[in-house]
Design a protein around this motif. Structure first.
Motif, PDB file in Angstrom:
ATOM      1  N   HIS A 452       0.826  -1.212   0.000  1.00 17.76           N
ATOM      2  CA  HIS A 452       0.000   0.000   0.000  1.00 17.76           C
ATOM      3  C   HIS A 452       0.859   1.262   0.000  1.00 17.76           C
ATOM      4  CE1 HIS A 452      -3.148  -2.862   1.219  1.00 17.76           C
ATOM      5  NE2 HIS A 452      -4.021  -1.953   0.832  1.00 17.76           N
ATOM      6  N   HIS A 453       2.165   1.115  -0.289  1.00 18.80           N
ATOM      7  CA  HIS A 453       3.090   2.253  -0.310  1.00 18.80           C
ATOM      8  C   HIS A 453       3.183   2.933   1.055  1.00 18.80           C
ATOM      9  CE1 HIS A 453       3.166   1.771  -4.650  1.00 18.80           C
ATOM     10  NE2 HIS A 453       1.853   1.896  -4.687  1.00 18.80           N
ATOM     11  N   GLY A 454       3.007   2.151   2.098  1.00 15.94           N
ATOM     12  CA  GLY A 454       3.117   2.684   3.447  1.00 15.94           C
ATOM     13  C   GLY A 454       4.358   2.150   4.137  1.00 15.94           C
ATOM     14  N   ARG A 455       4.393   2.305   5.439  1.00 16.46           N
ATOM     15  CA  ARG A 455       5.512   1.779   6.215  1.00 16.46           C
ATOM     16  C   ARG A 455       5.015   1.366   7.600  1.00 16.46           C
ATOM     17  NH1 ARG A 455       6.422   7.394   6.521  1.00 16.46           N
ATOM     18  NH2 ARG A 455       6.599   8.218   8.642  1.00 16.46           N
ATOM     19  N   ILE A 456       5.690   0.367   8.157  1.00 17.64           N
ATOM     20  CA  ILE A 456       5.400  -0.111   9.500  1.00 17.64           C
ATOM     21  C   ILE A 456       6.696  -0.034  10.289  1.00 17.64           C
ATOM     22  CG2 ILE A 456       5.772  -2.510   8.802  1.00 17.64           C
ATOM     23  CD1 ILE A 456       3.704  -3.330  10.896  1.00 17.64           C
ATOM     24  N   GLU A 457       6.631   0.457  11.510  1.00 18.77           N
ATOM     25  CA  GLU A 457       7.845   0.688  12.284  1.00 18.77           C
ATOM     26  C   GLU A 457       7.572   0.491  13.767  1.00 18.77           C
ATOM     27  OE1 GLU A 457       8.992   4.811  11.819  1.00 18.77           O
ATOM     28  OE2 GLU A 457       6.903   5.378  11.490  1.00 18.77           O
ATOM     29  N   ILE A 458       8.664   0.339  14.485  1.00 15.69           N
ATOM     30  CA  ILE A 458       8.620   0.216  15.942  1.00 15.69           C
ATOM     31  C   ILE A 458       9.010   1.564  16.536  1.00 15.69           C
ATOM     32  CG2 ILE A 458       9.556  -0.985  17.950  1.00 15.69           C
ATOM     33  CD1 ILE A 458      10.257  -3.304  16.047  1.00 15.69           C
ATOM     34  N   ILE A 459       8.138   2.121  17.361  1.00 17.61           N
ATOM     35  CA  ILE A 459       8.413   3.407  17.996  1.00 17.61           C
ATOM     36  C   ILE A 459       9.115   3.127  19.329  1.00 17.61           C
ATOM     37  CG2 ILE A 459       7.441   5.562  18.818  1.00 17.61           C
ATOM     38  CD1 ILE A 459       7.140   5.073  15.819  1.00 17.61           C
ATOM     39  N   GLU A 460      10.309   3.687  19.499  1.00 16.33           N
ATOM     40  CA  GLU A 460      11.122   3.384  20.672  1.00 16.33           C
ATOM     41  C   GLU A 460      10.899   4.334  21.832  1.00 16.33           C
ATOM     42  OE1 GLU A 460      15.163   3.163  19.556  1.00 16.33           O
ATOM     43  OE2 GLU A 460      14.864   1.689  17.952  1.00 16.33           O
ATOM     44  N   LEU A 472      -0.104   4.860   6.347  1.00 19.17           N
ATOM     45  CA  LEU A 472      -0.659   4.525   5.036  1.00 19.17           C
ATOM     46  C   LEU A 472      -1.088   5.798   4.317  1.00 19.17           C
ATOM     47  CD1 LEU A 472      -2.957   1.577   6.178  1.00 19.17           C
ATOM     48  CD2 LEU A 472      -0.790   1.355   4.944  1.00 19.17           C
ATOM     49  N   PRO A 473      -0.768   5.921   3.017  1.00 15.54           N
ATOM     50  CA  PRO A 473      -1.250   7.090   2.270  1.00 15.54           C
ATOM     51  C   PRO A 473      -2.766   7.012   2.101  1.00 15.54           C
ATOM     52  CG  PRO A 473      -0.153   5.552   0.797  1.00 15.54           C
ATOM     53  CD  PRO A 473       0.071   5.043   2.187  1.00 15.54           C
ATOM     54  N   LEU A 474      -3.414   8.150   2.205  1.00 18.49           N
ATOM     55  CA  LEU A 474      -4.873   8.171   2.087  1.00 18.49           C
ATOM     56  C   LEU A 474      -5.337   7.941   0.655  1.00 18.49           C
ATOM     57  CD1 LEU A 474      -5.710  11.172   4.455  1.00 18.49           C
ATOM     58  CD2 LEU A 474      -5.998   8.732   4.904  1.00 18.49           C
ATOM     59  N   HIS A 475      -4.468   8.202  -0.316  1.00 18.36           N
ATOM     60  CA  HIS A 475      -4.860   8.058  -1.726  1.00 18.36           C
ATOM     61  C   HIS A 475      -3.851   7.176  -2.429  1.00 18.36           C
ATOM     62  CE1 HIS A 475      -7.811  11.237  -1.175  1.00 18.36           C
ATOM     63  NE2 HIS A 475      -6.870  11.971  -0.600  1.00 18.36           N
ATOM     64  N   GLN A 476      -4.309   6.073  -3.018  1.00 19.10           N
ATOM     65  CA  GLN A 476      -3.467   5.188  -3.817  1.00 19.10           C
ATOM     66  C   GLN A 476      -3.547   5.612  -5.274  1.00 19.10           C
ATOM     67  OE1 GLN A 476      -1.528   2.697  -2.702  1.00 19.10           O
ATOM     68  NE2 GLN A 476      -2.079   3.048  -0.565  1.00 19.10           N
ATOM     69  N   GLU A 477      -2.752   4.942  -6.116  1.00 23.11           N
ATOM     70  CA  GLU A 477      -2.812   5.209  -7.550  1.00 23.11           C
ATOM     71  C   GLU A 477      -4.217   4.869  -8.076  1.00 23.11           C
ATOM     72  OE1 GLU A 477      -0.552   6.588  -9.401  1.00 23.11           O
ATOM     73  OE2 GLU A 477       0.810   6.790  -7.689  1.00 23.11           O
ATOM     74  N   PRO A 478      -4.749   5.687  -8.983  1.00 25.24           N
ATOM     75  CA  PRO A 478      -6.125   5.475  -9.461  1.00 25.24           C
ATOM     76  C   PRO A 478      -6.210   4.296 -10.435  1.00 25.24           C
ATOM     77  CG  PRO A 478      -5.128   7.289 -10.645  1.00 25.24           C
ATOM     78  CD  PRO A 478      -4.139   6.867  -9.602  1.00 25.24           C
ATOM     79  N   VAL A 479      -5.948   3.052  -9.935  1.00 28.66           N
ATOM     80  CA  VAL A 479      -6.096   1.845 -10.743  1.00 28.66           C
ATOM     81  C   VAL A 479      -6.906   0.847  -9.931  1.00 28.66           C
ATOM     82  CG1 VAL A 479      -3.950   2.178 -12.010  1.00 28.66           C
ATOM     83  CG2 VAL A 479      -3.894   0.957  -9.851  1.00 28.66           C
ATOM     84  N   LYS A 481      -6.401  -2.521  -9.871  1.00 31.09           N
ATOM     85  CA  LYS A 481      -5.571  -3.560  -9.279  1.00 31.09           C
ATOM     86  C   LYS A 481      -4.127  -3.101  -9.336  1.00 31.09           C
ATOM     87  CE  LYS A 481      -8.527  -7.537 -10.185  1.00 31.09           C
ATOM     88  NZ  LYS A 481      -8.579  -8.898 -10.712  1.00 31.09           N
ATOM     89  N   GLU A 482      -3.391  -3.493  -8.318  1.00 29.15           N
ATOM     90  CA  GLU A 482      -1.993  -3.090  -8.242  1.00 29.15           C
ATOM     91  C   GLU A 482      -1.153  -4.265  -7.802  1.00 29.15           C
ATOM     92  OE1 GLU A 482       0.665  -0.232  -5.410  1.00 29.15           O
ATOM     93  OE2 GLU A 482      -1.237   0.534  -6.148  1.00 29.15           O
ATOM     94  N   THR A 483      -0.054  -4.484  -8.519  1.00 31.71           N
ATOM     95  CA  THR A 483       0.811  -5.596  -8.188  1.00 31.71           C
ATOM     96  C   THR A 483       1.633  -5.311  -6.951  1.00 31.71           C
ATOM     97  OG1 THR A 483       0.990  -6.162 -10.498  1.00 31.71           O
ATOM     98  CG2 THR A 483       2.665  -7.064  -9.044  1.00 31.71           C
ATOM     99  N   LEU A 484       1.730  -6.284  -6.077  1.00 33.51           N
ATOM    100  CA  LEU A 484       2.545  -6.125  -4.878  1.00 33.51           C
ATOM    101  C   LEU A 484       4.006  -6.036  -5.240  1.00 33.51           C
ATOM    102  CD1 LEU A 484       1.050  -8.501  -2.208  1.00 33.51           C
ATOM    103  CD2 LEU A 484       0.829  -6.042  -2.384  1.00 33.51           C
TER     104      LEU A 484
END
Length: 484
Positions: A452-460, A472-479, A481-484
């Motif tokens: 989803h063009h986002g990121r997951i992280e551990i906050i220290e 997570l970005p609120l807006h994805q590409e306007p398609v 289906k999107e390949t991982l």
């Protein structure tokens, strides 16, 4: 249009140093030319001024010599004094010629011409008339005018030094201005060359570093293209070959996981049905020990089913052919639903489950986002001790949806933070519950978040427990289906 491409980084560096030093060399050559020009000009000016003064002094002395000889000739009538006058006249003519060759001012040249005319009239009169003639006595009186003009010429010659000094100062000032402007032009030019070749040298190195990080992060879909000298481009081609090789291995691994997981589901189904029949005493009554064995079988069948489902999810997350079904997702409702599925487990451990959710929607794959939140919440519930607290926050910030999952469990060891998102890695903390994890839940969550063009992280910064954040970005590409 083709550009010159150095064959090696060393050659590019040498070309860069050469072009950077070229403006400095030009500035040095220009300065040397101006200094040499000023030195030559000053030498010529001093020589001409000295010659003008010396010849002007000689002219004055020769005028006095001619006057003395002429007066002696008129008084004594001795022809030898006339010869002395004529000799002085010849020397006077030579001195005037030398003086006339110098770069004199117009006024000085006019004075010199008048001086020559007066001297010529005196010379012709004395040579053509006897010493006792009245015209001879009258013309001798012109020597006063001749002396005055000779002194005027000498004074002009003295002023010639001042004019030459002023001219040299003006030339030096012009040279200084030219050199200053040249320096002002060369400094930004040199800085531009330095910046240009810094970019040309460091860009392929940064591209190689980025490519290595790309391979290390497991992103094999993007082609590696290194620009720059041929030796670094060759390194880029080898890295791209390595990327394709790793991609093939990754696809083989995922294919193997999918096949194994699928093949395991068939015997697992038979085991589940058999253990359920035993536990429900369909095949006959069971005593206490037999019921205990049937419960153990059921528990392990559930654990095995979870393992197979995790392997399938992991295979889907890693597969390059998997797609995102993009549609509007109401995050608040999704998180609330996930929290409800874990409320019984939290209640069994007397955990406080706190929700602070803003009303946010985004475009994404609802099932995969549910899996991300479910993995984080299940881990928080699993590792949180009895009577602890699990908090879930949702907010929007700068075009991103931010999900925070915080628990008051034992936290994450420093040695685990760099490996926690690796597949099949289990940290040092011990989970609370009868069924242990497989170590791939966070890896699956990371793959789905990256998709989803986002990121997951551990906050220290959390003082106790673990704090995971998903952005997570609120807006994805306007398609669709999107390949991982």
């Amino acid at each position: 249009m083709t550009f010159y491409r150095p064959k090696s980084l060393l050659r590019l560096t040498l070309v860069g140093f050469s072009l950077v030093s070229l403006p400095l060399i030009l500035a040095l050559v220009t300065a040397l030319v101006y200094v040499d020009r000023l030195a030559g000009q000053s030498q010529r000016a001093v020589y001409q001024a000295v010659q003008a003064i010396r010849n002007s002094q000689v002219v004055g002395e020769q005028v006095r010599t001619m006057e003395r000889s002429a007066r002696q000739y008129l008084v004594l009538g001795d022809p030898s004094f006339l010869d002395n006058f004529l000799d002085a006249h010849a020397q006077f003519q030579q001195t005037v010629l030398r003086l006339d060759e110098l770069p004199l001012e117009e006024s000085q040249r006019s004075q010199l011409q008048n001086l020559v005319e007066v001297e010529r009239r005196i010379h012709e009169t004395l040579r053509s008339n006897p010493p006792d003639a009245e015209i001879s006595a009258a013309v001798v009186q012109d020597f006063a005018l001749l002396n005055e003009q000779a002194r005027a010429i000498l004074a002009e010659s003295n002023r010639l030094i001042d004019r030459e000094v002023d001219a040299m100062q003006s030339s030096a000032l012009r040279a200084q201005q030219v050199l200053v402007w040249q320096a002002l032009a060369l400094i930004p030019g040199t800085l531009i060359f330095v910046g240009l070749f810094t970019v040309l040298i460091t860009r392929p190195i940064r591209q190689i570093d980025k490519a290595i990080h790309q391979l290390g992060d497991g992103r094999f879909a993007d082609e590696i293209d290194i620009s720059g000298p041929e030796d670094l481009r060759s390194v880029g081609k080898r890295l791209d070959w390595l990327r394709r090789r790793l991609l093939d291995l990754e696809e083989e691994k995922n294919k193997f996981l999918r096949h194994v997981s699928h093949e395991l589901k068939t015997p697992l189904t038979a085991l589940r049905e058999g253990t359920d029949l035993l536990a429900e005493e369909v095949v006959g009554p069971l005593n206490g020990e037999q019921r205990e064995v049937a419960g153990i079988l059921q528990q392990n069948c559930l654990y095995l089913q979870k393992l197979i489902e995790d392997l399938l999810n992991f295979s889907v997350a890693q597969a390059r052919s998997a797609t995102l079904e993009l549609r509007p997702v109401h995050l608040k409702a999704l998180i609330t639903a996930v929290a409800e599925t874990h409320r019984l487990a939290a209640k069994a451990k007397q955990l406080q489950l706190g929700l602070e959710l803003d009303d946010i929607s985004l475009v994404g794959d609802q099932d995969k986002l549910r899996t991300v939140v479910d993995n984080l919440v299940s881990n928080a519930v699993k590792y949180c001790p009895p009577r602890g607290r699990v908090e879930i926050y949702l907010r929007a910030e700068l075009g991103f949806a931010i999900i925070d999952v915080i628990d008051t469990g034992p936290g994450i060891a420093a040695t685990d933070k760099d490996k926690l998102f690796d597949a099949f890695y289990q940290g040092q903390a011990v989970a609370e519950g009868p069924v242990q994890g497989t170590g791939i839940g966070l890896s699956i969550a990371k793959e789905f978040v990256l998709a989803h063009h986002g990121r997951i992280e551990i906050i220290e910064s959390t003082p106790v427990g673990a704090h995971f954040r998903v952005t997570l970005p609120l807006h994805q590409e306007p398609v669709e289906k999107e390949t991982l």
